[in-house]
Write an enzyme that holds these catalytic residues in place. Structure first.
Site, PDB file in Angstrom:
ATOM      1  N   ASN A 113      43.091  27.357  37.964  1.00  0.00           N
ATOM      2  CA  ASN A 113      42.105  28.300  37.439  1.00  0.00           C
ATOM      3  C   ASN A 113      42.110  28.355  35.904  1.00  0.00           C
ATOM      4  OD1 ASN A 113      40.107  30.210  37.488  1.00  0.00           O
ATOM      5  ND2 ASN A 113      41.346  31.826  38.441  1.00  0.00           N
TER       6      ASN A 113
ATOM      7  N   HIS B 250      42.881  41.741  50.296  1.00  0.00           N
ATOM      8  CA  HIS B 250      43.023  42.318  48.955  1.00  0.00           C
ATOM      9  C   HIS B 250      42.053  43.496  48.821  1.00  0.00           C
ATOM     10  CE1 HIS B 250      43.588  42.122  44.531  1.00  0.00           C
ATOM     11  NE2 HIS B 250      42.285  42.302  44.431  1.00  0.00           N
TER      12      HIS B 250
ATOM     13  N   ARG C 108      46.847  44.337  50.780  1.00  0.00           N
ATOM     14  CA  ARG C 108      47.377  44.604  49.444  1.00  0.00           C
ATOM     15  C   ARG C 108      46.417  45.568  48.754  1.00  0.00           C
ATOM     16  NH1 ARG C 108      47.998  39.405  45.963  1.00  0.00           N
ATOM     17  NH2 ARG C 108      45.775  39.754  45.684  1.00  0.00           N
TER      18      ARG C 108
ATOM     19  N   TYR D 298      43.627  44.465  36.225  1.00  0.00           N
ATOM     20  CA  TYR D 298      43.703  43.254  37.057  1.00  0.00           C
ATOM     21  C   TYR D 298      43.599  43.648  38.532  1.00  0.00           C
ATOM     22  CZ  TYR D 298      48.281  44.841  38.425  1.00  0.00           C
ATOM     23  OH  TYR D 298      49.290  45.594  38.951  1.00  0.00           O
TER      24      TYR D 298
ATOM     25  N   ASP E 264      50.517  44.193  44.080  1.00  0.00           N
ATOM     26  CA  ASP E 264      50.732  43.139  43.081  1.00  0.00           C
ATOM     27  C   ASP E 264      50.885  43.790  41.702  1.00  0.00           C
ATOM     28  OD1 ASP E 264      50.767  40.842  41.575  1.00  0.00           O
ATOM     29  OD2 ASP E 264      48.829  40.071  42.288  1.00  0.00           O
TER      30      ASP E 264
ATOM     31  N   HIS F 248      51.471  41.888  39.005  1.00  0.00           N
ATOM     32  CA  HIS F 248      50.892  40.880  38.116  1.00  0.00           C
ATOM     33  C   HIS F 248      51.668  40.713  36.810  1.00  0.00           C
ATOM     34  CE1 HIS F 248      47.411  38.215  37.301  1.00  0.00           C
ATOM     35  NE2 HIS F 248      47.306  38.275  38.605  1.00  0.00           N
TER      36      HIS F 248
ATOM     37  N   GLU G 108      54.775  42.517  44.472  1.00  0.00           N
ATOM     38  CA  GLU G 108      54.522  41.134  44.054  1.00  0.00           C
ATOM     39  C   GLU G 108      54.622  40.963  42.541  1.00  0.00           C
ATOM     40  OE1 GLU G 108      51.048  39.685  45.999  1.00  0.00           O
ATOM     41  OE2 GLU G 108      50.379  38.559  44.240  1.00  0.00           O
TER      42      GLU G 108
ATOM     43  N   GLU H 153      53.497  32.775  42.659  1.00  0.00           N
ATOM     44  CA  GLU H 153      52.177  32.140  42.724  1.00  0.00           C
ATOM     45  C   GLU H 153      51.943  31.186  41.553  1.00  0.00           C
ATOM     46  OE1 GLU H 153      49.963  35.881  42.839  1.00  0.00           O
ATOM     47  OE2 GLU H 153      49.043  35.368  40.934  1.00  0.00           O
TER      48      GLU H 153
ATOM     49  N   ARG I 168      56.094  32.807  46.930  1.00  0.00           N
ATOM     50  CA  ARG I 168      54.628  32.716  46.981  1.00  0.00           C
ATOM     51  C   ARG I 168      54.043  31.370  46.559  1.00  0.00           C
ATOM     52  NH1 ARG I 168      51.154  36.059  47.671  1.00  0.00           N
ATOM     53  NH2 ARG I 168      49.864  35.972  45.809  1.00  0.00           N
TER      54      ARG I 168
ATOM     55  N   HIS J 185      50.324  32.325  48.083  1.00  0.00           N
ATOM     56  CA  HIS J 185      49.134  32.777  47.361  1.00  0.00           C
ATOM     57  C   HIS J 185      47.888  32.216  48.056  1.00  0.00           C
ATOM     58  CE1 HIS J 185      47.066  32.605  43.109  1.00  0.00           C
ATOM     59  NE2 HIS J 185      46.833  33.764  43.684  1.00  0.00           N
TER      60      HIS J 185
ATOM     61  N   ASP K 181      40.572  31.282  43.988  1.00  0.00           N
ATOM     62  CA  ASP K 181      40.620  30.070  43.171  1.00  0.00           C
ATOM     63  C   ASP K 181      41.403  28.944  43.854  1.00  0.00           C
ATOM     64  OD1 ASP K 181      42.430  32.343  42.179  1.00  0.00           O
ATOM     65  OD2 ASP K 181      43.500  30.613  41.363  1.00  0.00           O
TER      66      ASP K 181
ATOM     67  N   GLU L  56      48.379  35.063  52.111  1.00  0.00           N
ATOM     68  CA  GLU L  56      47.251  35.760  51.483  1.00  0.00           C
ATOM     69  C   GLU L  56      45.949  35.088  51.926  1.00  0.00           C
ATOM     70  OE1 GLU L  56      47.375  35.976  47.216  1.00  0.00           O
ATOM     71  OE2 GLU L  56      45.417  36.941  47.093  1.00  0.00           O
TER      72      GLU L  56
ATOM     73  N   TRP M 184      49.096  38.845  31.262  1.00  0.00           N
ATOM     74  CA  TRP M 184      47.965  39.215  32.091  1.00  0.00           C
ATOM     75  C   TRP M 184      48.349  38.940  33.515  1.00  0.00           C
ATOM     76  CZ3 TRP M 184      44.818  37.070  35.827  1.00  0.00           C
ATOM     77  CH2 TRP M 184      43.804  37.953  36.294  1.00  0.00           C
TER      78      TRP M 184
HETATM   79  O1  EZ4 Z   1      45.307  36.503  39.400  1.00  0.00           O
HETATM   80  O2  EZ4 Z   1      44.587  33.739  41.527  1.00  0.00           O
HETATM   81  O3  EZ4 Z   1      47.837  37.427  44.074  1.00  0.00           O
HETATM   82  N1  EZ4 Z   1      46.846  37.052  43.538  1.00  0.00           N
HETATM   83  C1  EZ4 Z   1      46.644  37.012  42.224  1.00  0.00           C
HETATM   84  C2  EZ4 Z   1      45.391  36.320  41.801  1.00  0.00           C
HETATM   85  C3  EZ4 Z   1      45.530  35.629  40.463  1.00  0.00           C
HETATM   86  C4  EZ4 Z   1      44.533  34.512  40.374  1.00  0.00           C
HETATM   87  C5  EZ4 Z   1      44.800  33.657  39.146  1.00  0.00           C
HETATM   88  O4  EZ4 Z   1      44.069  32.493  39.196  1.00  0.00           O
HETATM   89  O5  EZ4 Z   1      47.445  37.504  41.466  1.00  0.00           O
HETATM   90  O6  EZ4 Z   1      44.286  37.125  41.887  1.00  0.00           O
HETATM   91 CO    CO Z   2      49.378  37.902  42.554  1.00  0.00          CO
END
Ligand code: EZ4
Ligand code: CO
Length: 404
Positions: free
Chosen positions: A37, A122, A147, A159, A212, A214, A238, A264, A285, A314, A318, A341, A404
């Site tokens: 991605n 999600h 999630r 996010y 998550d 992130h 996560e 991931e 993951r 994951h 994407d 996922e 991020w």
């Molecule tokens: O931000 O796949 O668990 N899923 C994630 C995703 C990621 C994207 C990044 O390309 O954290 O949504």
């Molecule tokens: Co994630």
């Protein structure tokens, strides 16, 4: 038998996907996902310039040898671009081998070790109420695991939260030059426990809940969050912290029984060997596309199986349907499967990648066709030219660049 042709197909049916298609001199073809991605064309160039020239003329049945040739033979090992390119070749060769054998790939991996692959959806919303409505939608669709992500009061964007409401597909790569978002750990930590208090109160003890982070926290912050979430019995927390420092997870582990999932963004077994062998995580993951294909992913999961670590691949949008198809063959065959996922692709994407896997009652089932049971419609793919799109960049409220 020889590899007679290999080509990279870049298409954007709503988002960008990179696919490798390999064809043998007997006319058998295989496909592999190579989508990274926001860095799609780097993998396409790696394949076109450095991989395809050495593939032509090789024996497509020698999967392990080809993997080793591309990994060791490059001299420069690991890294997301290299490993996504190797993954695409590996996946396509497993597809071809399944077609040669007349068997679905999971049969070549030892056959089914379970009836279906449990998946999680999600659910997200700007507010807690919106997120709860999304959880209800997943429950209605039959999901057993969800999630939950929400906006954080006081932050403009978060996010995991879709701008486009009602779409089950969440897509964060939203502009050619990265957009920027602002983060506050203090606001986030104050908010998240209230989300899961609501979710448990509304949906009861049966549904599996996940969250998550992130990569936003430090180990001690993650430890606090894990501890505060313990009453809600999460299946996993996560990516609590960035994981280059694998030993950092020791600190989280000392303080909480909330299960941890990470990986991931990992691309080889070396990104997680300490996490696994020290039993610092509960779910790994890694995915087919970003961790070197079926061959290397199975190696990671086998190591994990020795240390009570289960798979939790994951599966965001994407990762193309080619990756999802391949993931399901692995998921159904390994002894230590945990959870997969499953973020649904758009109808445009599903049309470009016709596939035989199916969802029912919270489970996904791999296709029973020979090979992976997925293909790319090249004519349709050609109607959707590449569009540059990057993942966002994140800053703290004082302007410091954050994860991020
Ligand atoms: O931000 O796949 O668990 N899923 C994630 C995703 C990621 C994207 C990044 O390309 O954290 O949504
Ligand atoms: Co994630």
């Amino acid at each position: 038998m020889k590899i007679a042709d290999a080509k990279v197909i870049v298409t954007c049916p709503g988002r960008n996907f990179v696919t490798l298609k390999i064809v043998t001199d007997e006319g058998i073809s295989g496909v592999g996902d190579a989508t990274l991605n926001g860095r799609e064309l780097a993998v396409a160039a790696y394949l076109n310039d450095h991989v395809i020239p050495v593939l032509l003329g090789r024996d497509p049945t020698r999967i392990e040898d080809t993997w080793q040739y591309l990994y060791r033979g490059a001299y420069w090992r690991r890294g997301p671009v290299t490993m996504s390119a190797i993954a695409a070749v590996d996946t396509a060769l497993w597809d071809i081998k399944g077609k040669l054998a007349g068997l679905p790939v999971y049969q070549l991996l030892g056959g089914r070790a379970r009836d279906g692959v449990t998946v999680y959806g999600h659910a997200n919303g700007e507010t807690v109420d919106e997120a709860m409505a999304e959880v209800a939608r997943y429950v209605e669709l039959g999901y057993r695991a969800v999630r939950v992500q929400t906006g954080v009061p006081g932050l403009a964007t978060t996010y995991g939260v879709t701008r486009e409401r009602g779409a089950l597909a969440y897509e964060p790569a939203d502009s050619a030059i990265p957009s920027e978002s602002v983060w506050s750990t203090r606001r986030y930590l104050a908010h998240v426990p209230t989300v899961f208090a609501s979710a448990r109160a509304e949906f009861g003890p049966d549904i599996q809940l996940l969250h998550d982070v992130h990569h936003r926290l430090t180990p001690i912050e993650a430890a606090r969050l894990g501890r505060e979430l313990e009453p809600y019995g999460l299946t996993w927390l996560e990516d609590p912290v960035p994981a280059e420092l694998q030993e950092g997870f020791r600190l989280i582990r000392q303080h909480t029984t909330t299960p941890l999932a990470v990986g991931e963004v990992f691309n080889t077994i070396w990104d997680c060997h300490q996490l696994i062998t020290e039993q610092l995580i509960d779910y790994i993951r890694t995915t087919v596309v970003h961790a070197g294909g079926i061959t290397h992913l199975r190696r990671i999961f086998d190591l994990a199986s020795l240390y009570h670590v289960r798979s939790g691949s994951h599966g965001a949008t994407d990762l193309s349907p080619v990756c999802m198809a391949a993931a399901l063959h692995v998921d159904i065959a390994i002894p230590n499967f945990g959870l997969q996922e499953y973020m649904r692709h758009t109808p445009e994407t599903d049309a470009v990648f016709p596939h035989g896997y199916r969802f029912a009652d919270g489970y996904l089932y791999p296709s029973d066709e020979p090979g992976l049971g997925v293909d790319i419609d090249e004519e349709l793919a050609a109607l959707y030219p590449y569009r540059p799109a990057s993942l966002p960049v994140n800053r703290l409220e004082d302007g410091t660049v954050h994860n991020w």
